[in-house]
Design a protein around this motif. Structure first.
Motif, short mmCIF file in Angstrom:
data_model
loop_
_atom_site.label_atom_id
_atom_site.label_comp_id
_atom_site.label_asym_id
_atom_site.label_seq_id
_atom_site.Cartn_x
_atom_site.Cartn_y
_atom_site.Cartn_z
N GLY A 99 0.85 -1.19 0.00
CA GLY A 99 0.00 0.00 0.00
C GLY A 99 0.88 1.23 0.00
O GLY A 99 1.95 1.23 -0.58
N GLN A 100 0.46 2.27 0.69
CA GLN A 100 1.23 3.51 0.74
C GLN A 100 1.91 3.67 2.08
O GLN A 100 1.38 3.28 3.12
CB GLN A 100 0.30 4.71 0.48
N ALA A 101 3.10 4.26 2.04
CA ALA A 101 3.83 4.55 3.27
C ALA A 101 3.36 5.89 3.80
O ALA A 101 3.72 6.94 3.27
CB ALA A 101 5.33 4.57 3.01
N VAL A 102 2.53 5.85 4.81
CA VAL A 102 2.02 7.07 5.44
C VAL A 102 2.09 6.91 6.95
O VAL A 102 2.34 5.83 7.46
CB VAL A 102 0.56 7.38 5.02
N GLY A 103 1.87 8.01 7.68
CA GLY A 103 1.79 7.96 9.13
C GLY A 103 3.03 7.39 9.78
O GLY A 103 4.16 7.70 9.38
N LEU A 115 4.25 4.45 9.65
CA LEU A 115 5.05 3.64 8.74
C LEU A 115 6.05 4.50 8.00
O LEU A 115 7.24 4.18 7.89
CB LEU A 115 4.14 2.93 7.73
N ALA A 116 5.58 5.64 7.49
CA ALA A 116 6.45 6.56 6.76
C ALA A 116 7.50 7.16 7.69
O ALA A 116 8.68 7.28 7.32
CB ALA A 116 5.62 7.66 6.11
N GLN A 117 7.09 7.53 8.90
CA GLN A 117 8.03 8.15 9.83
C GLN A 117 9.14 7.19 10.22
O GLN A 117 10.30 7.59 10.38
CB GLN A 117 7.29 8.63 11.08
N LYS A 118 8.80 5.91 10.34
CA LYS A 118 9.82 4.92 10.67
C LYS A 118 10.87 4.84 9.57
O LYS A 118 12.07 4.70 9.85
CB LYS A 118 9.19 3.54 10.90
#
Length: 455
Positions: A42-46, A48-51
Motif C-alpha cells: 500500500g502507501q507509506a504514510v503515518g 510507517l512513513a516516519q519509521k
C-alpha cells in the motif's frame, strides 16, 4: 566487485558458523528507499512513513570512503564529525530538496529524487567521476528510472527481474510459505485470507479453538503489519467480538482490505533467530546469524551471534542456503534475510523472508570496520528505536554516554556506537563487547541514559 566488498572472515572449512561480513556491492551510492518496502502492499504514510525516515541514517555505515547515500533528511553536522572520528572519513550524503513533513501524505524518496533536477545532475557528475553503481535498500522499477536519469548502472537484480514483480514475490510471506512447503522448510500453519470479512472469519475460527490468533500482512514490513489478539487483550479492550478488536487496528485499512493476510495460531516461541544471506549469480554466502529483539510484534534490534546450539544453528543455516538457492535461480541477487522461530520443543519454523537490506547489515559493517581483529568473537546488541525525549540532541546524548562510560573506546574495542542520531524522540545504537554480559550492561546503560537525560 571490489576485493574489499567480498572479504571472508574465515574459510568455509571452519564450519557452518563462519560468517561473511560484506560492504556495498561495489563503489557506489546507496538509495535509502525504505518506503518502497511498504508500498509493495500500500502507501507509506503515518508512523510507517516516519519509521522509514527515522531509521534511514543507519545506511551511512554501509559506506566506504568515496561512496555516498541518498537520505530523506540531512545528517546533523556533529554526527558527520562523529562518523569521521570512527572511520577516518566524512560520510557523503545527498538529500532531495522536497522534504517529507506531512505524514498524512504518501512518502516516496525515489519520486522526490527524480523530481529534483539539480540533485540528479549532482549525482550524475559525482557518480561518473567515482564510477558509482546504484544500490537501493529494496529494488524498485523507479531505481532504473534513476539509473537512466543519471547514466549510472544498478547493482543487484536486473531490470527484467524487477519488472516481473520478483521483488514483491520474494518479500511475500504467503508465497514464502508456499515455496518452503515445496522445498522442505517448516512454516506455521496459516490460512491465507483476502478481504476484511474473510480475514475476520478465519481469525474468529482460530481464536475460538485456541484463545489467541496472529494476523500478518503478506507484504508487511518491520512487524508493523501484524496484529496479535489474546483473550486477555480482548477483555482489556472491552470488545465483545474479535472483529471489534481487529478492524480498528487494521491501519491503513486499504492494505488489509486489498492484500493477502496470513491468519495463524499463536506459536510459543522461545527464541527469534534470523539469518542474512548474500545472493550472487555465482552462488550464496552466509552473512550473519542473530537473535531478533521484538517489542509488541515489531522488530527493534538484534543480538549477535545468535547463541543457538550448534545442532540448531547448522540446521537453520542449511535451510537458509536451500531457500537462498531458490531465490538465486529466480534472479534474486542481493541480501536476503529469513526470520525464524525456535519453538518450545526446540524445533525450527521459518516465518518470513526479507529480500532487501535488513537490520543487521549496518551492525555487521560496524563490527567489521571497528573490530576486524575479532569479528567472530565480538558480541553486538543493536537497538534501532530507543525512545527518548524529543528535545534530546545528538551532542547531549553523546556527552551523557561519555559521562557514563558507554561511548566507543577504540583502546578497549568495546562500547556503544550511535548508529541513528536522535530525531523525533528516537535513536539507534550498536553495542560492541567482548562478552554477552558486557553487551547487556551497555544496553542497560543506554536505557538508563534515555530515562535520565538532563534536559
Amino acid at each position: 566487485m571490489t576485493a574489499e566488498s567480498e572479504t571472508m572472515t574465515g574459510s568455509q572449512e571452519e564450519g557452518e558458523q563462519s560468517q561473511l561480513f560484506v560492504g556495498n556491492y561495489d563503489n557506489g551510492i546507496i538509495v535509502t528507499n525504505i518506503d518502497d518496502a511498504i508500498t509493495m502492499a500500500g502507501q507509506a504514510v503515518g508512523k510507517l512513513a516516519q519509521k522509514c525516515v527515522d531509521v534511514a541514517p543507519r545506511a551511512v555505515h554501509y559506506l566506504k570512503s568515496g561512496d555516498a547515500a541518498i537520505l530523506y533528511e540531512q545528517l546533523p553536522t556533529d554526527y558527520e564529525e562523529y562518523f569521521r572520528g570512527l572511520y577516518g572519513f566524512k560520510p557523503m550524503t545527498f538529500v532531495p530538496r522536497s522534504r517529507y513533513t506531512d505524514t498524512s501524505k504518501p512518502l516516496s524518496l525515489l519520486d522526490n529524487i527524480l523530481e529534483d533536477k539539480q540533485l540528479l545532475a549532482d549525482i550524475a557528475r559525482e557518480g561518473h567521476r567515482r564510477r558509482w553503481s546504484i544500490t537501493p535498500f529494496i529494488q524498485h522499477p523507479k531505481v532504473f528510472e534513476l539509473a537512466k536519469a543519471t547514466g549510472l548502472k544498478v547493482a543487484g537484480m536486473t531490470q527484467e527481474s524487477v519488472s516481473k514483480n520478483r521483488v514483491a514475490e520474494l518479500n511475500d510471506k504467503a508465497i514464502f510459505q508456499n515455496v518452503c512447503q515445496k522445498i522442505g522448510i517448516p512454516v506455521p500453519n496459516s490460512v491465507h485470507a483476502r478481504g476484511i470479512k474473510e480475514v475476520c472469519q478465519a481469525a474468529d475460527e482460530i481464536f475460538r479453538r485456541h484463545g489467541a490468533v496472529m494476523l500478518r500482512q503478506a507484504l508487511g514490513a518491520g512487524g508493523l503489519g501484524n496484529i496479535l489478539v489474546t483473550k486477555q487483550m480482548l477483555a482489556l479492550a472491552e470488545c465483545n467480538t474479535l472483529e471489534e478488536f481487529i478492524v480498528p487496528r487494521m491501519n491503513p485499512v486499504e492494505i488489509w482490505a486489498n492484500g493477502t493476510v496470513l491468519v495463524e495460531t499463536v506459536l510459543k516461541v522461545k527464541q527469534s533467530p534470523a539469518t542474512m544471506m548474500r545472493i550472487l549469480p555465482q552462488g550464496v554466502r552466509l552473512v550473519s546469524h542473530s537473535t531478533q529483539i521484538i517489542k509488541e510484534t515489531c522488530y527493534i534490534g538484534s543480538f549477535a551471534p545468535s547463541g543457538l546450539r550448534h545442532v540448531l544453528l547448522d540446521e537453520m543455516i542449511c535451510m537458509s542456503r536451500v531457500y537462498a538457492e531458490h531465490v538465486r535461480k529466480r534472479g534474486g541477487y542481493g541480501y536476503c534475510g529469513i526470520d525464524w522461530g525456535v519453538l518450545e520443543d526446540s524445533s525450527l519454523v521459518a516465518f518470513e523472508s526479507n529480500f532487501r537490506y535488513g537490520g543487521m547489515i549496518h551492525v555487521n559493517e560496524i563490527k567489521r570496520r571497528l573490530r576486524p581483529d575479532n569479528v567472530h568473537g565480538v558480541v553486538t546488541l543493536s537497538n534501532d528505536a530507543l525512545k527518548l525525549d524529543k528535545r534530546a540532541t545528538f551532542g547531549l546524548v553523546l556527552k551523557v554516554m561519555q559521562d557514563l562510560g558507554l561511548d566507543w573506546d577504540p583502546g578497549r574495542g568495546e562500547g556503544v556506537i550511535v548508529a541513528i542520531p536522535p530525531a523525533g524522540g528516537s535513536m539507534g545504537y550498536v553495542a560492541l563487547a567482548e562478552t554477552t554480559r558486557h553487551a547487556l550492561e551497555l544496553n542497560a546503560g543506554m536505557h538508563q541514559l534515555a530515562s535520565e537525560l538532563p534536559l
